[in-house]
Structures are given as structure tokens and as C-alpha cells.
Design a protein around this motif. Structure first.
Motif, PDB file in Angstrom:
ATOM      1  N   GLU A  40      29.960  40.918   4.527  1.00 47.11           N
ATOM      2  CA  GLU A  40      29.515  42.173   3.937  1.00 47.11           C
ATOM      3  C   GLU A  40      29.917  42.226   2.469  1.00 47.11           C
ATOM      4  OE1 GLU A  40      30.405  45.860   5.853  1.00 47.11           O
ATOM      5  OE2 GLU A  40      30.224  45.018   7.880  1.00 47.11           O
ATOM      6  N   GLU A  41      29.023  41.879   1.584  1.00 44.97           N
ATOM      7  CA  GLU A  41      29.246  42.002   0.146  1.00 44.97           C
ATOM      8  C   GLU A  41      30.583  41.433  -0.309  1.00 44.97           C
ATOM      9  OE1 GLU A  41      27.566  45.823  -1.645  1.00 44.97           O
ATOM     10  OE2 GLU A  41      28.069  46.453   0.393  1.00 44.97           O
ATOM     11  N   GLY A  42      30.800  40.163  -0.042  1.00 43.17           N
ATOM     12  CA  GLY A  42      32.019  39.506  -0.474  1.00 43.17           C
ATOM     13  C   GLY A  42      33.200  39.679   0.445  1.00 43.17           C
ATOM     14  N   VAL A  43      32.990  40.304   1.588  1.00 42.83           N
ATOM     15  CA  VAL A  43      34.061  40.519   2.575  1.00 42.83           C
ATOM     16  C   VAL A  43      33.679  39.813   3.870  1.00 42.83           C
ATOM     17  CG1 VAL A  43      35.422  42.210   3.853  1.00 42.83           C
ATOM     18  CG2 VAL A  43      34.602  42.752   1.542  1.00 42.83           C
ATOM     19  N   THR A  44      34.577  38.980   4.380  1.00 38.01           N
ATOM     20  CA  THR A  44      34.353  38.269   5.645  1.00 38.01           C
ATOM     21  C   THR A  44      35.078  39.000   6.768  1.00 38.01           C
ATOM     22  OG1 THR A  44      34.196  36.141   4.496  1.00 38.01           O
ATOM     23  CG2 THR A  44      34.589  36.085   6.866  1.00 38.01           C
ATOM     24  N   ILE A  45      34.343  39.298   7.830  1.00 38.56           N
ATOM     25  CA  ILE A  45      34.922  39.986   8.985  1.00 38.56           C
ATOM     26  C   ILE A  45      34.859  39.045  10.176  1.00 38.56           C
ATOM     27  CG2 ILE A  45      34.803  42.009  10.485  1.00 38.56           C
ATOM     28  CD1 ILE A  45      33.220  43.380   8.208  1.00 38.56           C
ATOM     29  N   SER A  46      36.030  38.651  10.693  1.00 46.35           N
ATOM     30  CA  SER A  46      36.112  37.758  11.846  1.00 46.35           C
ATOM     31  C   SER A  46      36.722  38.513  13.019  1.00 46.35           C
ATOM     32  CB  SER A  46      36.972  36.527  11.519  1.00 46.35           C
ATOM     33  OG  SER A  46      36.472  35.841  10.399  1.00 46.35           O
ATOM     34  N   ARG A  47      36.084  38.390  14.158  1.00 50.09           N
ATOM     35  CA  ARG A  47      36.581  39.038  15.374  1.00 50.09           C
ATOM     36  C   ARG A  47      36.944  37.976  16.405  1.00 50.09           C
ATOM     37  NH1 ARG A  47      32.510  42.293  13.386  1.00 50.09           N
ATOM     38  NH2 ARG A  47      33.107  44.478  13.024  1.00 50.09           N
ATOM     39  N   VAL A  48      38.148  38.095  16.939  1.00 54.67           N
ATOM     40  CA  VAL A  48      38.631  37.163  17.956  1.00 54.67           C
ATOM     41  C   VAL A  48      39.049  37.963  19.178  1.00 54.67           C
ATOM     42  CG1 VAL A  48      40.349  35.416  18.548  1.00 54.67           C
ATOM     43  CG2 VAL A  48      39.453  35.536  16.210  1.00 54.67           C
ATOM     44  N   SER A  49      38.530  37.583  20.326  1.00 55.93           N
ATOM     45  CA  SER A  49      38.891  38.240  21.585  1.00 55.93           C
ATOM     46  C   SER A  49      39.488  37.194  22.520  1.00 55.93           C
ATOM     47  CB  SER A  49      37.657  38.893  22.226  1.00 55.93           C
ATOM     48  OG  SER A  49      38.013  39.560  23.426  1.00 55.93           O
ATOM     49  N   ILE A  50      40.748  37.400  22.906  1.00 63.14           N
ATOM     50  CA  ILE A  50      41.438  36.486  23.817  1.00 63.14           C
ATOM     51  C   ILE A  50      41.465  37.163  25.185  1.00 63.14           C
ATOM     52  CG2 ILE A  50      43.600  35.267  24.296  1.00 63.14           C
ATOM     53  CD1 ILE A  50      44.095  35.232  21.287  1.00 63.14           C
ATOM     54  N   LYS A  51      40.775  36.558  26.154  1.00 67.13           N
ATOM     55  CA  LYS A  51      40.466  37.269  27.392  1.00 67.13           C
ATOM     56  C   LYS A  51      41.209  36.792  28.627  1.00 67.13           C
ATOM     57  CE  LYS A  51      35.753  38.563  25.981  1.00 67.13           C
ATOM     58  NZ  LYS A  51      35.977  40.008  26.155  1.00 67.13           N
ATOM     59  N   THR A  52      41.806  35.613  28.600  1.00 67.78           N
ATOM     60  CA  THR A  52      42.424  35.062  29.808  1.00 67.78           C
ATOM     61  C   THR A  52      43.858  34.617  29.534  1.00 67.78           C
ATOM     62  OG1 THR A  52      41.715  32.789  29.371  1.00 67.78           O
ATOM     63  CG2 THR A  52      40.163  34.225  30.557  1.00 67.78           C
ATOM     64  N   PRO A  53      44.690  34.540  30.590  1.00 65.00           N
ATOM     65  CA  PRO A  53      46.058  34.028  30.405  1.00 65.00           C
ATOM     66  C   PRO A  53      46.076  32.603  29.873  1.00 65.00           C
ATOM     67  CG  PRO A  53      45.875  35.220  32.484  1.00 65.00           C
ATOM     68  CD  PRO A  53      44.485  35.098  31.943  1.00 65.00           C
ATOM     69  N   ALA A  54      45.122  31.765  30.296  1.00 68.34           N
ATOM     70  CA  ALA A  54      45.072  30.385  29.800  1.00 68.34           C
ATOM     71  C   ALA A  54      44.788  30.358  28.312  1.00 68.34           C
ATOM     72  CB  ALA A  54      43.994  29.598  30.555  1.00 68.34           C
ATOM     73  N   ALA A  55      43.873  31.206  27.873  1.00 64.94           N
ATOM     74  CA  ALA A  55      43.563  31.282  26.443  1.00 64.94           C
ATOM     75  C   ALA A  55      44.745  31.848  25.662  1.00 64.94           C
ATOM     76  CB  ALA A  55      42.322  32.147  26.225  1.00 64.94           C
ATOM     77  N   GLU A  56      45.446  32.802  26.244  1.00 61.32           N
ATOM     78  CA  GLU A  56      46.630  33.370  25.601  1.00 61.32           C
ATOM     79  C   GLU A  56      47.672  32.292  25.349  1.00 61.32           C
ATOM     80  OE1 GLU A  56      48.860  37.344  26.603  1.00 61.32           O
ATOM     81  OE2 GLU A  56      49.667  35.781  27.926  1.00 61.32           O
ATOM     82  N   LYS A  57      47.885  31.440  26.341  1.00 64.71           N
ATOM     83  CA  LYS A  57      48.865  30.360  26.195  1.00 64.71           C
ATOM     84  C   LYS A  57      48.399  29.334  25.184  1.00 64.71           C
ATOM     85  CE  LYS A  57      51.463  26.937  28.869  1.00 64.71           C
ATOM     86  NZ  LYS A  57      51.703  26.352  30.226  1.00 64.71           N
ATOM     87  N   ALA A  58      47.117  28.983  25.225  1.00 62.54           N
ATOM     88  CA  ALA A  58      46.588  27.973  24.312  1.00 62.54           C
ATOM     89  C   ALA A  58      46.640  28.439  22.865  1.00 62.54           C
ATOM     90  CB  ALA A  58      45.147  27.626  24.690  1.00 62.54           C
ATOM     91  N   MET A  59      46.354  29.713  22.634  1.00 61.12           N
ATOM     92  CA  MET A  59      46.327  30.250  21.275  1.00 61.12           C
ATOM     93  C   MET A  59      47.705  30.695  20.788  1.00 61.12           C
ATOM     94  SD  MET A  59      43.205  30.119  20.153  1.00 61.12           S
ATOM     95  CE  MET A  59      43.124  28.558  21.042  1.00 61.12           C
ATOM     96  N   ASN A  60      48.641  30.832  21.736  1.00 60.39           N
ATOM     97  CA  ASN A  60      49.961  31.396  21.414  1.00 60.39           C
ATOM     98  C   ASN A  60      49.807  32.788  20.801  1.00 60.39           C
ATOM     99  OD1 ASN A  60      52.817  31.318  21.347  1.00 60.39           O
ATOM    100  ND2 ASN A  60      52.805  30.684  19.201  1.00 60.39           N
ATOM    101  N   LYS A  61      48.843  33.526  21.313  1.00 58.17           N
ATOM    102  CA  LYS A  61      48.570  34.893  20.867  1.00 58.17           C
ATOM    103  C   LYS A  61      48.300  35.746  22.109  1.00 58.17           C
ATOM    104  CE  LYS A  61      48.691  34.400  16.358  1.00 58.17           C
ATOM    105  NZ  LYS A  61      49.679  33.318  16.472  1.00 58.17           N
ATOM    106  N   ALA A  62      48.815  36.969  22.113  1.00 56.13           N
ATOM    107  CA  ALA A  62      48.653  37.841  23.272  1.00 56.13           C
ATOM    108  C   ALA A  62      47.186  38.170  23.514  1.00 56.13           C
ATOM    109  CB  ALA A  62      49.447  39.136  23.069  1.00 56.13           C
ATOM    110  N   MET A  63      46.828  38.371  24.775  1.00 53.83           N
ATOM    111  CA  MET A  63      45.458  38.778  25.092  1.00 53.83           C
ATOM    112  C   MET A  63      45.136  40.095  24.403  1.00 53.83           C
ATOM    113  SD  MET A  63      44.633  37.840  29.084  1.00 53.83           S
ATOM    114  CE  MET A  63      46.061  38.678  29.768  1.00 53.83           C
ATOM    115  N   GLY A  64      43.914  40.191  23.929  1.00 52.01           N
ATOM    116  CA  GLY A  64      43.490  41.400  23.241  1.00 52.01           C
ATOM    117  C   GLY A  64      42.436  41.099  22.208  1.00 52.01           C
ATOM    118  N   ASN A  65      42.147  42.077  21.385  1.00 49.69           N
ATOM    119  CA  ASN A  65      41.105  41.965  20.366  1.00 49.69           C
ATOM    120  C   ASN A  65      41.722  41.987  18.979  1.00 49.69           C
ATOM    121  OD1 ASN A  65      38.724  42.185  22.220  1.00 49.69           O
ATOM    122  ND2 ASN A  65      39.668  44.165  22.656  1.00 49.69           N
ATOM    123  N   TYR A  66      41.292  41.065  18.130  1.00 48.08           N
ATOM    124  CA  TYR A  66      41.802  40.937  16.767  1.00 48.08           C
ATOM    125  C   TYR A  66      40.632  41.001  15.787  1.00 48.08           C
ATOM    126  CZ  TYR A  66      45.862  38.855  19.183  1.00 48.08           C
ATOM    127  OH  TYR A  66      46.930  38.614  20.020  1.00 48.08           O
TER     128      TYR A  66
END
Length: 322
Positions: A40-66
């Protein structure tokens, strides 16, 4: 190689980037991670959703929306861009938090106000339109368009001698807010993201985790109410910087074939820098202009929170209240 050891970042988008670069994460783990990116006009918006316990462990980030809002021009004192980023952050915060007229919001500015890279949280609280006391004592004088918001900057254990989360929990038990908004300085892996990226998450925060000083989490499980987290990266781990430079110099790449080489390189660098920090007390790097950056980005965060929480501020413009 243990990827948790090979990089340090509080940003979910960087965790995804590193996993994709390593090409070492099983597909069933990455299937629990959803990402989208828009401009959006020189601004990058990235959305990450971590949905499973396996993904939480792999990413080392708590489940949720970022949500990561990134604008490189924020370093250049571009006031028009700052206004645009403020509007975008306010919109994304409002969407993720779901503020309403009945809420009782407690904003917590985490960090040490005596250390500039760690002072983002307290600086933001200073510029907020705090209204809880006015709505209780003189609601008619305040007028329409304002919601209940209280703020605090509890400091750090080195100043208070108390776990920050314990202080916040005590306040929560007295005030009984319906939601907490926690603001903190973060760490990044990429130097380009320092003071240019705002992260919003709906799953709380673990203060100090990005600099190897993880404290008791501030989240719905510990506080008893939903916790939204906001932050801006102000530091990068020195080991990560040196490792990246050497990788570019010798032409190596962080793929599956080179993981052992990269791990040995990372361990050697960490040992070399240990007199200046070491694994348990990391050496972090921040730009020399951090004072100016901290003031500017704190205004952006405060303006976005004021606009997201108070409809009247959104209508009249956040700069009127800073």
C-alpha cells in the motif's frame, strides 16, 4: 542445525523467511503456517497465521495471528509516510483487537526507560490519550467519541526487583480490564527492519525473548484477559550479523547441505563474542541514531493506538492529540 540457535528474531515474518531459506522444515509443519503479503503506497503488510502445535514448534512462535507493517522510509523522517503508516497500523490494530465501546483497555508500556533501544513502550504510554479516570470522574466534560483506556509503564526487574508480569497481574486484578495492549521493543534478524517495522499479534508477548532474556509471558493464560502485543525491532543480535556477512563473503548458503558448516560457523562466532555477551547475555547492536528513531516510531505507535481506540481521535486526526 538447531534453527532456534542460528537466528534471533521476534518477528514472525522473519521466522517464516528463515524456515523457507533453510528448506529443512517438514511440509506437515509448514502446512500449519499461512502467509499473505500486500503493498500500500510504499508500505508492505505481511500477515502470518500459525495454526497448529507443530507449526508453533517449527516457527518457535506461539500460535496466533501476526501482522507486520513495514516501511523503509520511516528512517528518513518522511512525515507523510509516518501519517500513512499510523493510519494503516490503526486499521490493522482495530481489526485484530476488535475494540468496542464497552471495553476497558489497559495499555502496558514494557521496557526500560533508561535504555533508549528498550524505551519504546514507556515512550508510547506518555503520548496516549488516557481516559479511564475522566470517564469515571467527569464523563460529561470528556464528551463523546472516547473509550476507557488506562496506561502503565511497569519498568523491568533490574529496576523494580519484581517480575514485570507479576506487577501487571496485580494491576489487572484491581482494574479488571477487558483487554491488555502490551507494547515492547523487539529484536530483528535483518538490519533493514530496525525501526521500520511494526508487529501486531493477538497472542500476547514474552518480554526479553528476542535478546535471550525471556521472562514470564504476558498473555491470556497468565493474565486472564485477551492480550494484544505491539512492538518495533530496535536491535539485532551481533552474532547473526557477523554470520550473515561471512556467509555472503565465502559464498555459502543456508540450505540443508550446508547446515553443519553454518552451525559450526555460528558456534565459533558466538564463542568469539562471548566476552562481550555470550549465549546467555547476548551482544545486541542498534543504530547510532536510535534516539531519534525511538522518538519517531513511538509517535507513530501512540498515534495509531489513539486513533484505533478512540473514534473521535480517528475522526479529528491523531496528531492533534500528540
Amino acid at each position: 542445525m538447531d534453527t532456534e540457535q542460528s537466528f534471533n528474531t521476534d518477528l514472525a515474518i522473519e521466522a517464516v523467511e528463515v524456515k523457507e531459506l533453510l528448506e529443512a522444515t517438514p511440509r506437515d509443519e509448514m502446512s500449519g503456517v499461512e502467509t499473505t503479503t500486500s503493498e500500500e503506497e510504499g508500505v508492505t503488510i505481511s500477515r502470518v497465521s500459525i495454526k497448529t502445535p507443530a507449526a508453533e514448534k517449527a516457527m518457535n512462535k506461539a500460535m496466533g495471528n501476526y501482522v507486520n507493517i513495514e516501511a523503509a522510509g520511516l528512517r528518513d523522517k518522511d512525515t507523510e509516510l509516518q501519517d500513512r503508516v499510523t493510519e494503516i497500523v490503526a486499521r490493522e490494530l482495530k481489526e485484530l483487537a476488535g475494540f468496542n465501546d464497552q471495553m476497558e483497555l489497559l495499555v502496558v508500556g514494557l521496557g526500560n526507560w533508561n535504555v533508549t533501544p528498550d524505551s519504546i513502550g514507556p515512550k508510547v504510554v506518555e503520548d496516549l490519550v488516557i481516559t479511564r479516570h475522566l470517564l469515571q470522574l467527569v464523563p460529561d466534560r470528556l464528551g463523546p467519541g472516547f473509550r476507557s483506556m488506562a496506561g502503565m509503564a511497569p519498568g523491568v526487574m533490574g529496576i523494580t526487583g519484581m517480575e514485570t508480569a507479576e506487577i501487571i497481574k496485580g494491576v489487572v486484578e484491581q482494574l479488571k480490564p477487558s483487554m491488555i495492549l502490551a507494547i515492547d521493543a523487539l529484536s530483528a534478524r535483518n538490519l533493514d527492519r530496525l525501526n521500520t517495522t511494526v508487529q501486531i499479534a493477538d497472542n500476547g508477548i514474552s518480554p526479553g525473548s528476542g535478546v535471550g532474556n525471556k521472562r514470564m509471558g504476558i498473555n491470556e493464560q497468565t493474565m486472564g484477559v485477551p492480550v494484544i502485543a505491539m512492538g518495533v525491532p530496535t536491535v539485532v543480535d551481533a552474532v547473526t550479523i557477523v554470520s550473515d556477512v561471512l556467509s555472503k563473503f565465502d559464498g555459502s548458503s543456508n540450505n540443508q547441505q550446508n547446515q553443519n558448516t553454518d552451525y559450526n560457523k555460528f558456534r565459533l562466532i558466538n564463542e568469539t563474542l562471548s566476552p562481550y555477551g555470550g549465549a546467555s547475555n547476548k551482544l545486541m547492536v542498534t543504530p547510532k541514531e536510535v534516539d531519534s528513531f525511538a522518538d519517531d516510531i513511538s509517535e507513530v505507535l501512540a498515534g495509531s493506538i489513539n486513533a484505533a481506540v478512540h473514534p473521535r481521535v480517528s475522526e479529528e486526526g491523531s496528531h492533534k492529540y500528540l
